[in-house]
Every structure is written in structure tokens, then in C-alpha cells.
Motif scaffolding. Sequence first.
Motif, PDB file in Angstrom:
ATOM      1  N   PRO A 109    -100.355 -26.249  18.306  1.00  0.00           N
ATOM      2  CA  PRO A 109    -100.134 -27.699  18.359  1.00  0.00           C
ATOM      3  C   PRO A 109    -100.033 -28.378  16.996  1.00  0.00           C
ATOM      4  O   PRO A 109     -99.515 -29.503  16.916  1.00  0.00           O
ATOM      5  CB  PRO A 109    -101.354 -28.204  19.136  1.00  0.00           C
ATOM      6  CG  PRO A 109    -101.726 -27.061  20.019  1.00  0.00           C
ATOM      7  CD  PRO A 109    -101.473 -25.837  19.187  1.00  0.00           C
ATOM      8  N   THR A 110    -100.536 -27.746  15.931  1.00  0.00           N
ATOM      9  CA  THR A 110    -100.243 -28.253  14.583  1.00  0.00           C
ATOM     10  C   THR A 110     -98.835 -27.804  14.237  1.00  0.00           C
ATOM     11  O   THR A 110     -98.598 -26.650  13.879  1.00  0.00           O
ATOM     12  CB  THR A 110    -101.249 -27.720  13.553  1.00  0.00           C
ATOM     13  OG1 THR A 110    -102.566 -28.152  13.905  1.00  0.00           O
ATOM     14  CG2 THR A 110    -100.918 -28.232  12.154  1.00  0.00           C
ATOM     15  N   LYS A 111     -97.896 -28.714  14.358  1.00  0.00           N
ATOM     16  CA  LYS A 111     -96.476 -28.396  14.263  1.00  0.00           C
ATOM     17  C   LYS A 111     -95.966 -28.834  12.883  1.00  0.00           C
ATOM     18  O   LYS A 111     -95.923 -30.025  12.591  1.00  0.00           O
ATOM     19  CB  LYS A 111     -95.719 -29.092  15.397  1.00  0.00           C
ATOM     20  CG  LYS A 111     -96.221 -28.668  16.784  1.00  0.00           C
ATOM     21  CD  LYS A 111     -95.702 -29.524  17.917  1.00  0.00           C
ATOM     22  CE  LYS A 111     -96.383 -30.865  18.024  1.00  0.00           C
ATOM     23  NZ  LYS A 111     -97.790 -30.791  18.470  1.00  0.00           N
ATOM     24  N   ILE A 112     -95.592 -27.863  12.052  1.00  0.00           N
ATOM     25  CA  ILE A 112     -95.254 -28.128  10.653  1.00  0.00           C
ATOM     26  C   ILE A 112     -93.767 -27.870  10.432  1.00  0.00           C
ATOM     27  O   ILE A 112     -93.279 -26.756  10.661  1.00  0.00           O
ATOM     28  CB  ILE A 112     -96.080 -27.233   9.703  1.00  0.00           C
ATOM     29  CG1 ILE A 112     -97.580 -27.374  10.003  1.00  0.00           C
ATOM     30  CG2 ILE A 112     -95.777 -27.578   8.253  1.00  0.00           C
ATOM     31  CD1 ILE A 112     -98.455 -26.389   9.235  1.00  0.00           C
ATOM     32  N   ASN A 149     -97.032 -32.771  12.876  1.00  0.00           N
ATOM     33  CA  ASN A 149     -97.476 -33.463  14.089  1.00  0.00           C
ATOM     34  C   ASN A 149     -98.531 -32.589  14.751  1.00  0.00           C
ATOM     35  O   ASN A 149     -98.244 -31.476  15.180  1.00  0.00           O
ATOM     36  CB  ASN A 149     -96.299 -33.698  15.040  1.00  0.00           C
ATOM     37  CG  ASN A 149     -96.699 -34.510  16.264  1.00  0.00           C
ATOM     38  OD1 ASN A 149     -97.620 -34.160  16.987  1.00  0.00           O
ATOM     39  ND2 ASN A 149     -95.985 -35.602  16.503  1.00  0.00           N
ATOM     40  N   ASN A 150     -99.778 -33.088  14.809  1.00  0.00           N
ATOM     41  CA  ASN A 150    -100.876 -32.296  15.355  1.00  0.00           C
ATOM     42  C   ASN A 150    -101.356 -32.807  16.712  1.00  0.00           C
ATOM     43  O   ASN A 150    -102.463 -32.466  17.146  1.00  0.00           O
ATOM     44  CB  ASN A 150    -102.049 -32.247  14.366  1.00  0.00           C
ATOM     45  CG  ASN A 150    -102.579 -33.630  14.016  1.00  0.00           C
ATOM     46  OD1 ASN A 150    -102.354 -34.582  14.751  1.00  0.00           O
ATOM     47  ND2 ASN A 150    -103.273 -33.743  12.900  1.00  0.00           N
ATOM     48  N   ALA A 151    -100.527 -33.588  17.387  1.00  0.00           N
ATOM     49  CA  ALA A 151    -100.918 -34.143  18.685  1.00  0.00           C
ATOM     50  C   ALA A 151    -100.895 -33.055  19.757  1.00  0.00           C
ATOM     51  O   ALA A 151     -99.860 -32.425  19.997  1.00  0.00           O
ATOM     52  CB  ALA A 151     -99.987 -35.285  19.065  1.00  0.00           C
ATOM     53  N   LEU A 152    -102.030 -32.845  20.418  1.00  0.00           N
ATOM     54  CA  LEU A 152    -102.148 -31.803  21.436  1.00  0.00           C
ATOM     55  C   LEU A 152    -101.176 -31.999  22.597  1.00  0.00           C
ATOM     56  O   LEU A 152    -100.700 -31.035  23.200  1.00  0.00           O
ATOM     57  CB  LEU A 152    -103.576 -31.788  21.988  1.00  0.00           C
ATOM     58  CG  LEU A 152    -104.644 -31.015  21.219  1.00  0.00           C
ATOM     59  CD1 LEU A 152    -106.006 -31.267  21.854  1.00  0.00           C
ATOM     60  CD2 LEU A 152    -104.326 -29.532  21.221  1.00  0.00           C
ATOM     61  N   PRO A 176     -96.624 -25.523  22.641  1.00  0.00           N
ATOM     62  CA  PRO A 176     -96.154 -25.857  21.297  1.00  0.00           C
ATOM     63  C   PRO A 176     -94.858 -25.158  20.885  1.00  0.00           C
ATOM     64  O   PRO A 176     -94.291 -25.491  19.844  1.00  0.00           O
ATOM     65  CB  PRO A 176     -97.309 -25.393  20.400  1.00  0.00           C
ATOM     66  CG  PRO A 176     -97.934 -24.270  21.151  1.00  0.00           C
ATOM     67  CD  PRO A 176     -97.804 -24.635  22.612  1.00  0.00           C
ATOM     68  N   ALA A 177     -94.372 -24.180  21.661  1.00  0.00           N
ATOM     69  CA  ALA A 177     -93.168 -23.433  21.288  1.00  0.00           C
ATOM     70  C   ALA A 177     -91.986 -24.383  21.051  1.00  0.00           C
ATOM     71  O   ALA A 177     -91.845 -25.377  21.756  1.00  0.00           O
ATOM     72  CB  ALA A 177     -92.819 -22.428  22.382  1.00  0.00           C
TER      73      ALA A 177
END
Length: 333
Positions: free
Chosen positions: A320-323, A264-267, A314-315
Motif C-alpha cells: 500500500p505504500t505506492k512509490i 501514496n500510502n493510503a490503505l 496494491p498491484a
Amino acid sequence: MPMSSRIALLERALKCRRPLLDEPHLGALRLFNGFTEGCPDLVIDLYANTLILFDYSVSPQAPQSWPGLVEWLCQRLPWIEAVVLKIRNSKKDADRRGILIYGTRPAQKMCENGVWYALDLTLNQDAGLYLDTRLLRDWLRENAAGKEVLNTFAYTGSLGIAAAAGGARRVVQCDLNRRFLELASRSAALNGITNDRHRIQTGDFFSHVAGFKGSSAVFDIVIADPPFFSSTAKGQVDLVGQSRRIINKLRPLVRDGGWLVSINNALFVSGQDYLQDLEELCRDGYLSLERIIPVPEDFTGFPATYQGSWPADPAPFNHPTKIALLRVRRKNV
């Protein structure tokens, strides 16, 4: 920002990345991330011997205003052979895709951990190969041997190529745009990956999924790296409000004990919100969150250079690219 201030920020950025700047340089990295390193109007990526300057200015500079910075960069990296400028807020498509402002020809390929990737650095407004998923490519190369892999929203196919180079028995790469997938075919050829192990498939995500389900196809690894928003006649992708929908669509395509790679790469989706979505999906016991894969430090910014913050924290992810790597269990197996 005055040139002297930019140079000071770039000096610090280069110092932190110096161990990554081998010569001859064949790989790729983010040389400067202005969003987190003090100059939001500028991002600089390095692909083999080619620099890409991303100008995010609201009022972009003319191409002829960049030679001073280019000269400074080439003095510190004398093996640079080309520089491409991408003016992200230009009204002209050619400006957004990139203008060659130094050299004669951008790099056509790069090598990452022994795997070659074909490049077309002016194919799209980004560079065509995502640097934030480098550590995921490492994981796929190390864990795909003998497995069947489905890469949805494949774009130029770097994740699928990493899996195939790691010994995957079969890789299927799906994307709406054949021009992007042609780069995946070129990458396969660079690595001696034959057509019986690597297949590209053009079309809508929802149609692909329906087709695989209709044929009872299953895979050991399924990858979902969708855009944060897209819409076709067949359906809509929205990572801000519907990230669970994509995962649920793909779960039936994963073999028992297999992996679903969800990105999910949504800022504007925080790491906690995304993690909560994943935890709720895991409550039925047939899905488990096994690992979070970080984004490389050259992409995020280093402790010595990092400043600023993201629109949403993003933590526990570091960007923000959450893998996320999810293990799938199937009922009635």
C-alpha cells in the motif's frame, strides 16, 4: 494468540530475514510484519541494536506480560541492547510513543548503505524513520549528485538526508513540525553535511509551495510523501480522494527533465486506482511515469511467510505504500 503460535510465526520470519541480521547490526528492517505474516496484533521493527514491539491489540496487553517474548527474541539476537513497546491503541500518549521494557537506552543512530540517520525512537507513535521507503533512499543516494532537491512533508528528513549524502548540491526539507526536522539536522551532522547544502524549513505545505512559486524557485527532484490525511488553515491533504492535487501543486517547482517522487500510502486506495490517477496526469505529455519503486521484502513479508491481504489490492505496486517516479517536462523551455 497463544505464545507458542506466535513463536512459530516468528521462527519462520527470522529464518527468511537471517541474511539481513549482520553483527554488529547497524541498520534497520522489519523483523516481523504481523499484518501479512499471520498475527495482525504484532509488528516488530529492528533499529540498530534496538527492537520495537508494536502492539495493535484492541485490548492491549500490560507491559509486564511481554518478558517471555522479549527473552525469546534476545536469545536469538543476543546483541539486542534495548526493547521498546508501543501500545498503539492505548489512551496514553506515552504508551503510544513507547515504553522501554528492556535495556537502558534505545539506539540513537543507525547506518543504512553508508549513510547515518539520527534516531529518537519514542518521539512519535511510529519509530520516526520509515522502513518502507528504504529502496527510495537508495535511489535518491544514487541519483541526486549535483542536484537541488526539495523534500516536502519531510517528517524526520531521511529522504532528504539520503539525497544529500549522495552528493546533492542543495537539499531543502520542509515540514510543519520543527521537532521532527531537528532529527534531520542531527542526521546531517552525523554525515558531515554542511548547512549550506542542507536547510530545514518549518511551516505549512501550501505556504511553502506558494513561497517557492513566488520566488520562481525550481528543483531537480521534488519529493512528496504526505500523510494520507491532514488539514490546516491553509489547506487539506487527502490521499484517498485528492492525490492528483498534490502532484499538480508541485509540478511547477520541478525543472525541465527533473523528477517528481510521488508516494501514496493510503490503505484504501488500490494500486490500479492510483495508477489511473497518474496515467490521467500524464496524458498532457508533460509528465511521464518512469518507474515504480517497490517496498523491501522484509517489510511486505516473504513468499514463505506471507498470508492475508490488504484492504485494497496494491498491484501493480507490491505494498500500500505506492512509490512512483515521474519525469517532468515544462512548457516553453
